[in-house]
Scaffold this motif. Sequence first.
Motif, PDB file in Angstrom:
ATOM      1  N   LEU A  69       0.793  -1.158   0.006  1.00 27.59           N
ATOM      2  CA  LEU A  69      -0.027   0.026   0.020  1.00 27.59           C
ATOM      3  C   LEU A  69       1.105   1.233  -0.123  1.00 27.59           C
ATOM      4  CD1 LEU A  69      -2.899   1.135   0.047  1.00 27.59           C
ATOM      5  CD2 LEU A  69      -2.812   1.230   2.531  1.00 27.59           C
ATOM      6  N   ALA A  70       0.832   1.992  -1.083  1.00 23.34           N
ATOM      7  CA  ALA A  70       1.609   3.201  -1.222  1.00 23.34           C
ATOM      8  C   ALA A  70       0.955   4.392  -1.307  1.00 23.34           C
ATOM      9  CB  ALA A  70       2.563   3.115  -2.618  1.00 23.34           C
ATOM     10  N   GLY A  71       0.810   5.197   0.024  1.00 21.76           N
ATOM     11  CA  GLY A  71      -0.128   6.205  -0.118  1.00 21.76           C
ATOM     12  C   GLY A  71      -1.686   5.533   0.024  1.00 21.76           C
ATOM     13  N   SER A  72      -2.410   5.742  -0.886  1.00 22.58           N
ATOM     14  CA  SER A  72      -3.600   4.952  -1.072  1.00 22.58           C
ATOM     15  C   SER A  72      -3.750   4.097  -2.279  1.00 22.58           C
ATOM     16  CB  SER A  72      -4.898   6.100  -1.192  1.00 22.58           C
ATOM     17  OG  SER A  72      -4.725   6.723  -2.228  1.00 22.58           O
ATOM     18  N   VAL A  73      -2.406   3.728  -2.886  1.00 18.29           N
ATOM     19  CA  VAL A  73      -2.565   2.976  -3.881  1.00 18.29           C
ATOM     20  C   VAL A  73      -2.224   1.470  -3.576  1.00 18.29           C
ATOM     21  CG1 VAL A  73      -0.978   2.458  -6.256  1.00 18.29           C
ATOM     22  CG2 VAL A  73      -1.692   4.750  -5.370  1.00 18.29           C
ATOM     23  N   LYS A  74      -3.137   0.622  -4.009  1.00 17.21           N
ATOM     24  CA  LYS A  74      -2.790  -0.624  -3.791  1.00 17.21           C
ATOM     25  C   LYS A  74      -1.899  -1.381  -5.175  1.00 17.21           C
ATOM     26  CE  LYS A  74      -6.995  -2.084  -1.043  1.00 17.21           C
ATOM     27  NZ  LYS A  74      -7.949  -2.922  -0.898  1.00 17.21           N
ATOM     28  N   GLY A  75      -0.643  -1.565  -4.500  1.00 17.73           N
ATOM     29  CA  GLY A  75       0.300  -2.018  -5.873  1.00 17.73           C
ATOM     30  C   GLY A  75       1.074  -3.240  -5.461  1.00 17.73           C
ATOM     31  N   HIS A  76       1.969  -2.966  -6.460  1.00 19.09           N
ATOM     32  CA  HIS A  76       3.337  -4.192  -6.071  1.00 19.09           C
ATOM     33  C   HIS A  76       4.502  -3.739  -6.152  1.00 19.09           C
ATOM     34  CE1 HIS A  76      -0.125  -7.015  -6.546  1.00 19.09           C
ATOM     35  NE2 HIS A  76       0.557  -7.612  -6.017  1.00 19.09           N
ATOM     36  N   LEU A  77       5.513  -3.782  -5.367  1.00 24.92           N
ATOM     37  CA  LEU A  77       6.766  -3.611  -5.297  1.00 24.92           C
ATOM     38  C   LEU A  77       7.465  -4.875  -6.006  1.00 24.92           C
ATOM     39  CD1 LEU A  77       8.884  -1.365  -4.030  1.00 24.92           C
ATOM     40  CD2 LEU A  77       9.157  -3.049  -2.286  1.00 24.92           C
ATOM     41  N   LEU A  78       8.189  -4.277  -7.141  1.00 23.45           N
ATOM     42  CA  LEU A  78       8.783  -5.003  -8.058  1.00 23.45           C
ATOM     43  C   LEU A  78      10.263  -4.884  -7.759  1.00 23.45           C
ATOM     44  CD1 LEU A  78       8.877  -5.456 -11.866  1.00 23.45           C
ATOM     45  CD2 LEU A  78      11.020  -5.213 -10.883  1.00 23.45           C
ATOM     46  N   GLY A  79      10.692  -6.421  -7.380  1.00 22.59           N
ATOM     47  CA  GLY A  79      12.049  -6.899  -6.949  1.00 22.59           C
ATOM     48  C   GLY A  79      12.226  -7.509  -5.819  1.00 22.59           C
ATOM     49  N   PRO A  80      13.271  -8.334  -5.421  1.00 27.16           N
ATOM     50  CA  PRO A  80      14.513  -8.139  -6.485  1.00 27.16           C
ATOM     51  C   PRO A  80      14.385  -8.722  -7.840  1.00 27.16           C
ATOM     52  CG  PRO A  80      15.039  -9.711  -4.912  1.00 27.16           C
ATOM     53  CD  PRO A  80      13.706  -9.228  -4.543  1.00 27.16           C
ATOM     54  N   LEU A 161       3.120   6.730   3.451  1.00 26.96           N
ATOM     55  CA  LEU A 161       3.775   5.662   3.774  1.00 26.96           C
ATOM     56  C   LEU A 161       3.811   4.411   2.660  1.00 26.96           C
ATOM     57  CD1 LEU A 161       5.357   4.209   6.098  1.00 26.96           C
ATOM     58  CD2 LEU A 161       3.189   3.473   6.919  1.00 26.96           C
ATOM     59  N   ILE A 162       4.704   3.760   2.377  1.00 27.46           N
ATOM     60  CA  ILE A 162       4.719   2.704   1.498  1.00 27.46           C
ATOM     61  C   ILE A 162       5.084   1.663   2.571  1.00 27.46           C
ATOM     62  CG2 ILE A 162       6.881   2.923   0.655  1.00 27.46           C
ATOM     63  CD1 ILE A 162       6.290   1.412  -1.999  1.00 27.46           C
ATOM     64  N   ALA A 163       4.304   0.460   2.259  1.00 24.48           N
ATOM     65  CA  ALA A 163       4.450  -0.777   3.502  1.00 24.48           C
ATOM     66  C   ALA A 163       3.946  -1.803   2.594  1.00 24.48           C
ATOM     67  CB  ALA A 163       3.703  -0.359   4.673  1.00 24.48           C
ATOM     68  N   TRP A 164       3.921  -3.126   3.043  1.00 26.53           N
ATOM     69  CA  TRP A 164       3.431  -4.260   2.928  1.00 26.53           C
ATOM     70  C   TRP A 164       2.137  -4.439   3.301  1.00 26.53           C
ATOM     71  CZ3 TRP A 164       1.276  -8.439   5.344  1.00 26.53           C
ATOM     72  CH2 TRP A 164       0.844  -9.352   4.852  1.00 26.53           C
TER      73      TRP A 164
END
Length: 182
Positions: A69-80, A161-164
């Motif tokens: 969750l990045a701010g209010s965006v439900k996304g995915h963190l790419l990597g590694p 905030l960006i968090a899992w």
Amino acid sequence: MKNHDLVYLTEDASHDAVIEHINEEAFGPGRHTRAAARIREQGPHDRHLSFICADDGETIASVRMTPVLAGSVKGHLLGPLAVRPSHKNRGIGRELVRIAIEAARRAGSEAVILIGDPPYYMPLGFEKVAWKALDFPGPVDPARVLVVPLGADVHERLNGLIAWRPMDDTAEAAAEALRRAS
């Protein structure tokens, strides 16, 4: 010259040890202290949206996607994203990124975010995130925070905030449907 038979597959638990080895080879022991690693420590990555590349049965590259969750965006963190030295500069990493972004899009992710090298990732569809818009759990060079927006108003909502985040049932079901269709 050997004819390489590259195959791209969805990651599963049997790949864990070799992926750890590939990441250690690519990034060394300091990889666990990076801000992105701190997010990944908060919860598991999404195996449905994580992929490997095999050459003649040997796993030689991988990319993982972690729900955030990045701010209010439900996304995915790419990597590694890592490719064995013996297979670098063959387009394998770029293809893994392309596959992961498309899988995230089909699963309903609003964005794919990463901390990475703009000259490498921007030709793959990534854009710079507004300067210091996201608060990471550790130091980050704001010029390296990039996003592929997949939903509406993503740039405006990438603030805070960006968090899992735990995967919701809808995203997991969509990812499973994608895996079965492949």
